[in-house]
Design a protein around this motif. Structure first.
Motif, PDB file in Angstrom:
ATOM      1  N   UNK A 269       0.518  -1.175   0.221  1.00 28.82           N
ATOM      2  CA  UNK A 269       0.181   0.248  -0.328  1.00 28.82           C
ATOM      3  C   UNK A 269       0.946   1.597   0.012  1.00 28.82           C
ATOM      4  N   UNK A 270       0.273   2.215  -0.472  1.00 25.74           N
ATOM      5  CA  UNK A 270       0.947   3.708  -0.531  1.00 25.74           C
ATOM      6  C   UNK A 270       0.787   4.943   0.416  1.00 25.74           C
ATOM      7  N   UNK A 271       1.668   5.428   1.389  1.00 24.88           N
ATOM      8  CA  UNK A 271       1.510   6.269   2.444  1.00 24.88           C
ATOM      9  C   UNK A 271       1.781   7.184   1.942  1.00 24.88           C
ATOM     10  N   UNK A 272       1.141   8.778   2.326  1.00 23.14           N
ATOM     11  CA  UNK A 272       1.457  10.048   1.985  1.00 23.14           C
ATOM     12  C   UNK A 272       1.935  10.711   3.584  1.00 23.14           C
ATOM     13  N   UNK A 273       2.900  11.174   3.789  1.00 18.92           N
ATOM     14  CA  UNK A 273       3.413  11.924   5.075  1.00 18.92           C
ATOM     15  C   UNK A 273       4.010  12.970   5.622  1.00 18.92           C
TER      16      UNK A 273
END
Length: 905
Positions: A269-273
């Motif tokens: 999965x992709x996370x933007x932080x």
């Protein structure tokens, strides 16, 4: 005194009790009820109430009360009266004394007083419940008996009102905070976002309840450390994330990154932080707070869009045409690869409106007008224009543009193509041109007039220059000049003519090249072209251009004309300068062939237009030449048939008399044959006698001459001590005259034998022959003679050829003005002949003497300066022409001399 102390303690106790209750009690109604009970007990009054301030135009509402009617709570009282409200909310406690029918100082009768009267209130105290930004309400304590209130009473009510104010504001803030938390939790759930808090010093990491599900973790299973967080990050992104966070901490700046995480089930999965660094008072980074957002779906959509876009871009790049897209305002933002391959421009040079730089200047304005009209109307656009290719040439393209609209019909972009239609355009133009030319050629049997029209038609369709040159037999030229009448007077009309004659060695008949027609895009240059042709007529020995095409019957194509070619073909420096000034860029010469005969040639030249001819242009020119040749041949056949028909009509009436005349002529010829045979025998005998006489004369004349030379030498030797310098000079002149007389006698003898004395042919190596001649002439050591290495070896009479070379080389050495002169001898194959060239760098011969030098006994330098009989060049001319060849001189004063002579193979 004790009573006052007791009351004060009671007040303080009540206030402390209320404060504790305000801190502990979360139910505001219970707190207010406790407050009104406490105030009645502490002050010993019957009534107490709390009024909640509504809007100023709406009055108050009762929130709590004691001693009043049972339905007092939630009742609205004190209708609109801004003056009374302002007094109650002034911030100073108000003492109510109804016995005086006043509220404070100068009160007016109000609904609130009527309310108090209805309950038998006689006196009381009211204090505002003051919030930080605005009043929150009123706290009142009343009694139904007359009473004086002390300052402590007033302060107690005011203090209690302050406690209630803080309790009310605290409850409002807690309610707002709870509402905000509820909204945040809802937003985090909806947006799949979580909050994290990292203690940099301890390494502890706190996650919101929504963050664990984003990482595929069950609630409460996150270990709460930075290392535990990194365990969730994809192994390929782990170092990138670590480096980004370390950089943000080191530079104490916010950070925003995207990275992949791996769930326990193995899915990616992709996370933007987003994160912000907080520092302590010393500037040390101690904490980082941020959010994590699940962007898996948007990444999947982005990837799908990227793949789809790449798919269509690949399709566009694979198309054999130019594809582009533009923004709604017409600024181009994309070209497929073919555009860059075709134009060799960059995206920076082409995007926006930069693409117009490759459009032909003549098409640019029209192209932009059509494009702007399409942008204004939102309609499709189709236009033909020329694009500049990477090699600098322009080719025709068909451009199409179509608007892309959204569901509301608004234009969101434009899509366009440009298709190369240059070949189709050339084919159409060629067909149109050939059709028109065929009509012109078929319109008249006067082929000169029709060819003049065709030449004008070819400019500028095929070239900037166009000229037609034709072969004409010398006899036909004369006939044409006599028989064409008005046409014969056209000589130098609008199109101009010029002749250059040559002798056909096989047939013995002279032919000439005649300039039949010429045209230029600038009509003013036609007359100039005529003058140039007359000044520099065609040389049939040229290896390029019209003469070569006429000889070989093969086309010549020059896609580019380098300066070296101009240098090779130029007759002199002025001719070269003129051709350079014209600026030839390309040319082609095609033969006009009919019935396997070359009738002429058509020349097409491109100069200022910069056009470069290709194989397709040559095919068009050859097609036109073929049609022109048929027209010329048909016209000539028609003229010959007319002449033959006229001749037949005339000969029919004369046939009988001609037959009789022929019989008479035959008898005469028989008689003349007999006379001629006898004459030949007499001539042969006389030639023998002449040879004998010439030998005797030569011998008898040479003997006394040699005796004179010897006697002069002996006299000079015997009297050398007595002779003066002048006498010796005179003796040298005497011997020079003797030697000249001997040479003259030998030359005359040789000259008389040319054509009468036949020698047998031998295999002659011209290179060896020349070397023997040079050795015998013994030129000065500083003199250089260069012989081309590829000299022919062929069967011929060696003596005449040796005499020609010996005379030419001897003259070049003898008449050279320097002892370090240079002679160059070369050869060219001219089919049935070899053309030999003897070129020197001597003083040259003025053109006015070119014919004189070939006459017998003619010299240009006094014999006292250079010993010369004046027979050498006349002997060369007689020998060469006797063998069927020709000799000519090319020279200018102070530019050396070049002798060219042809010798049969």
């Amino acid at each position: 005194m004790e009573e006052e102390l007791r009351l004060q303690l009671l007040d303080h106790s009540a206030l402390a009790q209320t404060s504790q209750l305000a801190l502990a009690e979360s139910n505001m109604k219970s707190l207010l009820d406790e407050a009104v009970n406490l105030i009645t007990q502490t002050l010993g009054v019957k009534y107490a109430l709390v009024l909640d301030l509504l809007k100023k135009d709406e009055g108050f509402i009762v929130r709590a009360g004691v001693g009043w009617q049972k339905d007092i709570v939630s009742k609205r009282i004190l209708a609109e009266n801004e003056q009374a409200v302002n007094k109650l909310l002034s911030g100073t406690p108000v003492i109510i004394e109804l016995g005086q029918n006043q509220v404070g100082r100068g009160e007016e009768e109000e609904e609130f007083l009527a309310f108090l009267h209805a309950h038998g209130v006689v006196s009381g105290i009211s204090a505002v419940i003051e919030g930080q930004e605005q009043p929150l309400g009123i706290l009142s304590a009343c009694t139904n008996r007359q009473r004086k209130y002390s300052e402590d009473d007033v302060n107690f009510v005011k203090a209690l009102a302050n406690i209630l104010a803080k309790a009310i504001e605290l409850q409002q803030k807690q309610a707002a905070l709870q509402a905000s938390q509820d909204q945040l939790i809802f937003a985090l759930d909806v947006t799949r976002m979580g909050i994290w808090d990292w203690n940099i010093l301890t390494g502890e990491v706190k996650w919101s309840d929504t963050l664990e599900p984003l990482h595929g973790l069950a609630p409460g299973t996150f270990k709460g450390t930075f290392a535990a967080f990194l365990e969730c990050v994809h192994s390929e992104d782990c170092e990138f994330v670590r480096h980004a966070i370390a950089g943000a901490v080191e530079h104490k700046e916010n950070y925003n990154i995207e990275f992949r995480i791996v769930w326990p089930d193995g899915s990616v999965h992709w996370i933007e932080a987003y994160g912000r660094v907080f520092c302590n008072e010393t500037g040390e980074a101690v904490r980082m707070i941020g959010v994590g957002l699940d962007i898996t779906e948007s990444k999947q959509v982005e990837e799908a869009l990227s793949q789809s876009e790449q798919h269509y871009r690949n399709l566009a790049d694979a198309m054999p045409l130019i594809v582009w897209t533009a923004q709604p305002d017409g600024a181009v933002d994309y070209f497929n690869q073919r555009w860059f391959d075709y134009t060799e421009t960059t995206i920076e040079q082409s995007k926006g409106w930069g693409w117009q730089s490759v459009v032909h200047p003549d098409d640019r304005v029209r192209c932009l007008e059509d494009w702007r009209r399409a942008l204004e109307t939102g309609s499709c656009c189709e236009v033909e224009y020329r694009f500049r290719r990477s090699d600098g040439s322009y080719r025709w393209h068909l451009g199409r543009a179509m608007p892309m609209r959204d569901r509301q019909g608004k234009i969101v972009s434009w899509v366009g193509t440009a298709t190369d239609i240059d070949t189709q355009k050339q084919t159409q133009e060629a067909e149109r041109f050939l059709s028109q030319a065929s009509k012109e050629l078929a319109s008249s049997l006067d082929y000169q007039t029709t060819l003049e029209r065709v030449v004008r038609l070819a400019v500028p369709t095929v070239g900037d220059w166009c000229a037609v040159d034709v072969w004409e037999e010398e006899s036909r030229v004369a006939e044409g000049q006599r028989g064409r009448g008005a046409e014969g007077q056209r000589g130098r009309g609008a199109e101009g003519q010029g002749n250059f004659s040559t002798q056909n060695s096989k047939s013995g008949q002279s032919r000439s090249i005649r300039r039949l027609a010429v045209a230029h895009v600038d009509p003013s240059k036609v007359e100039w072209a005529q003058e140039l042709q007359e000044r520099y007529p065609h040389d049939l020995n040229d290896r390029h251009g019209v003469p070569n095409v006429l000889r070989s019957g093969k086309s010549e194509l020059y896609p580019d004309i380098p300066d070296s070619l101009l240098v090779t073909t130029a007759r002199d420096a002025e001719h070269l300068a003129i051709m350079r000034e014209i600026g030839f860029s390309s040319a082609m010469v095609v033969p006009m062939i009919a019935r396997s005969r070359t009738l002429g040639a058509i020349t097409f030249v491109s100069d200022k237009s910069g056009r470069h001819y290709s194989a397709s242009d040559l095919a068009l020119a050859e097609d036109l030449a073929c049609r022109a040749a048929l027209a010329v041949d048909n016209a000539r056949l028609y003229r010959e048939s007319q002449e033959a028909e006229a001749a037949l009509r005339e000969s029919e009436t004369e046939r009988k008399s001609a037959a009789e005349a022929m019989r008479s002529r035959a008898n005469e010829l028989d008689r003349l044959s007999s006379v001629l045979a006898k004459t030949n025998m007499d001539l042969e005998k006389r030639n023998q006698e002449l040879d004998q006489f010439a030998y005797i004369v030569s011998h008898d004349l040479k003997a006394p001459l040699r005796a004179i030379a010897n006697l002069s030498q002996w006299i000079e030797e015997d009297l050398q001590d007595l002779l003066t310098g002048d006498t010796r000079h005179q003796m040298n002149l005497l011997r020079g005259r003797v030697h000249r007389m001997e040479g003259l006698i030998e030359g005359i003898l040789t000259y008389s034998r040319v054509g009468r004395v036949q020698t047998s042919k031998e295999i002659v190596d011209v290179g060896t022959l020349l070397q023997n001649i040079i050795d015998s002439l013994a030129p000065p050591p500083t003199f250089t003679i260069t012989v081309e290495s590829e000299m022919p070896v062929f069967a011929t009479e060696p003596l005449p050829l040796e005499q020609v070379f010996a005379n030419l080389i001897s003259n070049a050495i003898k008449h050279h003005h320097r002892t370090d002169g240079h002679i160059e001898i070369s050869v060219q194959d001219r089919g049935d002949f070899y053309e030999f060239v003897v070129r020197d760098d001597g003083p040259g011969i003025d053109p006015q003497y070119h014919e004189k030098v070939f006459a017998i006994f003619q010299t240009l330098v006094p014999r006292d300066r250079v010993e010369n009989t004046g027979i050498g060049l006349s002997l060369v001319k007689k020998i060469v022409e006797d063998k069927g060849g020709s000799v000519r001189l090319e020279s200018h004063q102070d530019r050396g001399a070049t002798f060219r002579f042809t010798w049969p193979k």
